[in-house]
Scaffold this active site. Structure first.
Site, PDB file in Angstrom:
ATOM      1  N   HIS A   1      -5.808   1.915   9.410  1.00 18.15           N
ATOM      2  CA  HIS A   1      -4.619   1.879  10.259  1.00 18.15           C
ATOM      3  C   HIS A   1      -4.664   0.719  11.235  1.00 18.15           C
ATOM      4  CE1 HIS A   1      -4.304   5.922   8.590  1.00 18.15           C
ATOM      5  NE2 HIS A   1      -3.058   5.542   8.508  1.00 18.15           N
TER       6      HIS A   1
ATOM      7  N   ARG B   1       6.407   4.545  11.321  1.00 18.21           N
ATOM      8  CA  ARG B   1       5.188   5.309  11.656  1.00 18.21           C
ATOM      9  C   ARG B   1       5.210   5.666  13.141  1.00 18.21           C
ATOM     10  NH1 ARG B   1       2.556   1.556   7.867  1.00 18.21           N
ATOM     11  NH2 ARG B   1       1.282   2.725   6.396  1.00 18.21           N
TER      12      ARG B   1
ATOM     13  N   ARG C   1       8.972   8.907  10.104  1.00 18.51           N
ATOM     14  CA  ARG C   1       7.911   9.803   9.630  1.00 18.51           C
ATOM     15  C   ARG C   1       7.428  10.652  10.791  1.00 18.51           C
ATOM     16  NH1 ARG C   1       2.481   7.677   6.842  1.00 18.51           N
ATOM     17  NH2 ARG C   1       1.930   7.110   8.977  1.00 18.51           N
TER      18      ARG C   1
ATOM     19  N   GLU D   1       0.825  11.948  -1.018  1.00 16.30           N
ATOM     20  CA  GLU D   1      -0.422  11.213  -0.795  1.00 16.30           C
ATOM     21  C   GLU D   1      -1.636  12.096  -1.031  1.00 16.30           C
ATOM     22  OE1 GLU D   1      -0.235   9.594   3.170  1.00 16.30           O
ATOM     23  OE2 GLU D   1       0.674  11.383   3.993  1.00 16.30           O
TER      24      GLU D   1
ATOM     25  N   ASN E   1      -1.893   4.475  -0.041  1.00 18.78           N
ATOM     26  CA  ASN E   1      -3.133   4.252   0.712  1.00 18.78           C
ATOM     27  C   ASN E   1      -3.989   5.515   0.693  1.00 18.78           C
ATOM     28  OD1 ASN E   1      -1.809   1.944   1.369  1.00 18.78           O
ATOM     29  ND2 ASN E   1      -1.325   2.543   3.470  1.00 18.78           N
ATOM     30  N   ASP E   2      -3.350   6.633   0.985  1.00 18.54           N
ATOM     31  CA  ASP E   2      -4.106   7.887   0.983  1.00 18.54           C
ATOM     32  C   ASP E   2      -4.240   8.464  -0.416  1.00 18.54           C
ATOM     33  OD1 ASP E   2      -5.032   8.456   3.613  1.00 18.54           O
ATOM     34  OD2 ASP E   2      -2.955   8.655   4.228  1.00 18.54           O
TER      35      ASP E   2
ATOM     36  N   ARG F   1     -10.828   5.169   2.411  1.00 18.42           N
ATOM     37  CA  ARG F   1     -10.075   3.921   2.556  1.00 18.42           C
ATOM     38  C   ARG F   1     -10.612   3.027   3.662  1.00 18.42           C
ATOM     39  NH1 ARG F   1      -4.159   5.978   4.758  1.00 18.42           N
ATOM     40  NH2 ARG F   1      -3.931   4.004   5.835  1.00 18.42           N
TER      41      ARG F   1
ATOM     42  N   CYS G   1       5.412   3.614  -0.385  1.00 18.99           N
ATOM     43  CA  CYS G   1       5.356   3.015   0.953  1.00 18.99           C
ATOM     44  C   CYS G   1       3.945   2.624   1.370  1.00 18.99           C
ATOM     45  CB  CYS G   1       5.991   3.942   1.988  1.00 18.99           C
ATOM     46  SG  CYS G   1       5.095   5.481   2.186  1.00 18.99           S
TER      47      CYS G   1
HETATM   48  C1  PEP Z   1      -0.149   5.881   2.868  1.00 17.39           C
HETATM   49  O1  PEP Z   1      -1.034   6.721   2.967  1.00 17.39           O
HETATM   50  O2  PEP Z   1       0.023   5.171   1.853  1.00 17.39           O
HETATM   51  C2  PEP Z   1       0.785   5.653   3.984  1.00 17.39           C
HETATM   52  C3  PEP Z   1       1.844   4.879   3.847  1.00 17.39           C
HETATM   53  O3  PEP Z   1       0.514   6.235   5.170  1.00 17.39           O
HETATM   54  P1  PEP Z   1      -0.610   5.744   6.203  1.00 17.39           P
HETATM   55  O4  PEP Z   1      -1.137   4.421   5.720  1.00 17.39           O
HETATM   56  O5  PEP Z   1       0.056   5.662   7.526  1.00 17.39           O
HETATM   57  O6  PEP Z   1      -1.630   6.835   6.113  1.00 17.39           O
HETATM   58 MG    MG Z   2      -1.001   8.158   4.546  1.00 18.25          MG
END
Ligand code: PEP
Ligand code: MG
Length: 571
Positions: free
Chosen positions: A191, A298, A334, A434, A457-458, A468, A505
């Site tokens: 993040h 976010r 979100r 996710e 990402n998750d 990650r 996303c």
């Molecule tokens: C993700 O997990 O891909 C996502 C967009 O959310 P974040 O990166 O804020 O966890």
């Molecule tokens: Mg996420």
């Protein structure tokens, strides 16, 4: 002497500056003494800071209600107790009077002493409480700094070299004029990296040797696109730096011509590019670049680096401004995704968890703190009176969670109407996909949502069991895995079959090397940081959609990463 440091690129940009090295542990404060005549002023400065830190704790307590207040009470009491401990003040006063140490340096010494005492304890619980010392001393230190404008300006033009940076620190560092950040730990998917991109702050991570190789004041050249870091660059490096700056300028100018162009493939298929945003600047940029809307706002970044939670009015104003900023294009807010690495300095002290990534995060946190959730929902609903807005819920793993959020949503809407607010008649609710369980159970949940947004990402982290944020796992973290492609394809197909919009996303959507792959898998809605939007638009405009779609089955049959990479390179 010139040194080259290997690192991973995390946020683009070229920077040249002096190194400011931050020790990995404790406060980064060099030994500093004050003149005899300044001792009383230094003591007064410290006492004001302690009072201020105490007031902040009190104000924080006053603003919390219900469960949050009960859960936080324990921590707040402990912190207030540590702050009020007469021994703390006596020890600090003594150091300032007799050694003539500056208040920040005395704080650092006292912190190191107390941490050593806690670390020596046999009881593992008590040992873990050393974190509280850091929080309390950090709070006083922050209060001291807020009064010290010299310190605030002290970082202008510097490159911060640190073990790691928390997302909550980044905005402040950018404000203080830091031109780039080099961290020994960290990952481009963290993040912190996401926020650095939003702040346009060059960041490279995983520079393991950085702390050993760099001294305070060294000249540093950082390339956030390639991950190259040069300490004490030669004249030839500086020439190259200037050359790269010029090239990047030219590239920006070339891409700028795409701002008003359609995101349409060569064979006439319209693709939608939504923006991921964290700030007002991102929203303005998204609008300027012709984004179809905001695909992911976010909200957790509203909660970072502050001691109090943002109330309904404050949140409402922020969301309303995003909606107004997009002038009629839809905005996806979100709901709070705090937890894991995003919990610190939020005005919401959370119990430390053995495995935060699998802990009380995202919707799980919102459902346990209903006041927090309802405050946010009311703010979003009130903003809906100003333009199209949707709500996206993170970390959904079951149908019950989305239903519980909808029930609160409906309830808040009813209250607001009774109170006389103008709100939209209908609000779309979407789930972040996710957690692999949600992807697999989607056929059973899809009717409970109006749209779907895949958080790669998750999803990659949980599907492959690869943290990650852990750069030691390096290559293992990749969306180019047969399981990831299969889930992406299936979720997109299922969503479309049910007439629902499906977005990706995660950072994958912003990676120009993944654009054709995502198109081949059937994606038509991307949500990405504005910084990558024009590059991705260019690739889409150069692609033939029908041709790409014909590669889907070959991609899904590829047995491993190498085979997928080969297939992607042929797209
Ligand atoms: C993700 O997990 O891909 C996502 C967009 O959310 P974040 O990166 O804020 O966890
Ligand atoms: Mg996420």
């Amino acid at each position: 002497m010139r040194r080259l440091i290997q690192s991973l690129p995390a946020s683009r940009g070229l920077a040249l500056g002096r190194a400011r090295v931050r020790e990995p542990h404790g406060l980064d404060i060099a030994e500093e003494r004050v003149g005899k005549g300044r001792i009383d002023a230094e003591l007064a400065r410290l006492h004001v800071a302690i009072d201020r830190a105490r007031d902040e704790l009190g104000a924080l307590r006053d603003r919390l209600h219900g469960t949050v207040a009960r859960e936080m009470g324990e921590f707040l009491d402990l912190h207030a107790m540590l702050l009020d401990d007469p021994e703390l003040k006596v020890a600090l006063d003594h150091m300032i009077r007799t050694e003539r140490f500056s208040a920040p340096y005395a704080l650092k010494l006292q912190r190191d002493r107390l941490v050593a005492v806690f670390e020596d304890m046999d009881d593992p619980y008590l040992r873990s409480r050393r974190e509280d010392i850091d929080h309390v001393i950090g709070r006083v230190h922050a209060a001291l700094q807020r009064r010290d404008s010299d310190a605030v300006q002290g970082l202008a033009g510097d490159v911060l070299v640190a073990d790691s940076v928390a997302p909550s620190e980044l905005a402040q560092l950018a404000e203080r004029g830091i031109v780039a950040i080099v961290t020994a730990q960290g990952s481009p998917l963290s993040h912190s990296a996401i926020l650095a991109r939003s702040l346009h702050l060059p960041l490279v991570v995983g520079a393991h040797d950085a702390l050993a190789q760099v001294n305070d004041g060294d000249a540093m050249m950082v390339d956030g696109r390639s991950g190259e870091v040069i300490v004490e660059p030669h004249a030839a490096d500086l020439r190259q730096f200037r050359q790269r700056k010029r090239e990047s300028q030219r590239e920006q100018e070339r891409l700028a011509t795409l701002k008003k162009k359609a995101t349409r493939t060569r064979d006439g298929v319209d693709i939608r590019l939504f923006a991921n945003a964290e700030s007002r600047e991102d929203v303005a940029q998204a609008h300027d670049l012709g984004a179809n809307g905001i695909g992911l706002y976010r909200t957790e970044f509203l909660f970072l680096q502050r001691d109090q939670l943002p109330d309904e009015e404050e949140q409402f104003r922020v969301y309303r401004d995003v909606v107004l900023g997009m002038r009629g294009r839809p905005v996806t807010i979100r709901s709070l995704d705090l937890g894991a690495d995003k919990a610190d300095n939020t005005g919401l002290v959370m119990a430390s968890e053995p495995n935060p990534a699998l802990g009380v995060r995202g919707v799980r946190l919102s459902l346990r703190h209903r006041t927090l959730l309802r405050t946010q929902l009311r703010a979003v609903l009130r903003a809906s009176g100003y333009g199209p807005i949707r709500l996206l819920v993170p970390m959904i793993s079951s149908r019950d969670e989305i239903r519980a959020v909808r029930a609160e949503f409906v309830d808040c809407a009813r209250d607001l109407r009774t109170e006389g607010y103008e709100i939209a008649d209908h609000l779309e609710l979407g789930a972040m996909i996710e957690v692999p369980a949600a992807a697999l159970a989607l056929p059973r949940m899809i009717r409970d949502m109006e749209f779907v947004s895949i958080g790669t990402n998750d999803l990659v982290q949980y599907l492959l069991a690869v943290d990650r944020n852990n750069d030691a796992l390096g290559e293992l973290y990749s969306p180019l895995h047969p399981a990831v492609l299969r889930l992406l394809h299936d979720v997109i197909k299922l969503g479309h079959r049910h007439g629902k919009r499906v977005l990706v996303c995660g950072e994958m959507a912003a990676d120009p090397e993944m654009t054709r792959l995502l198109l081949a898998l059937g994606l038509t809605d991307f949500s990405l940081h504005p910084g990558s939007m024009l590059e991705v638009r260019q690739i889409i405009r150069d692609s033939d959609h029908h041709k790409l779609r014909r590669h889907a089955s070959a991609l899904l049959r590829a047995p491993d990463r190498a085979a997928i990479e080969r297939a992607v390179s042929r797209l």
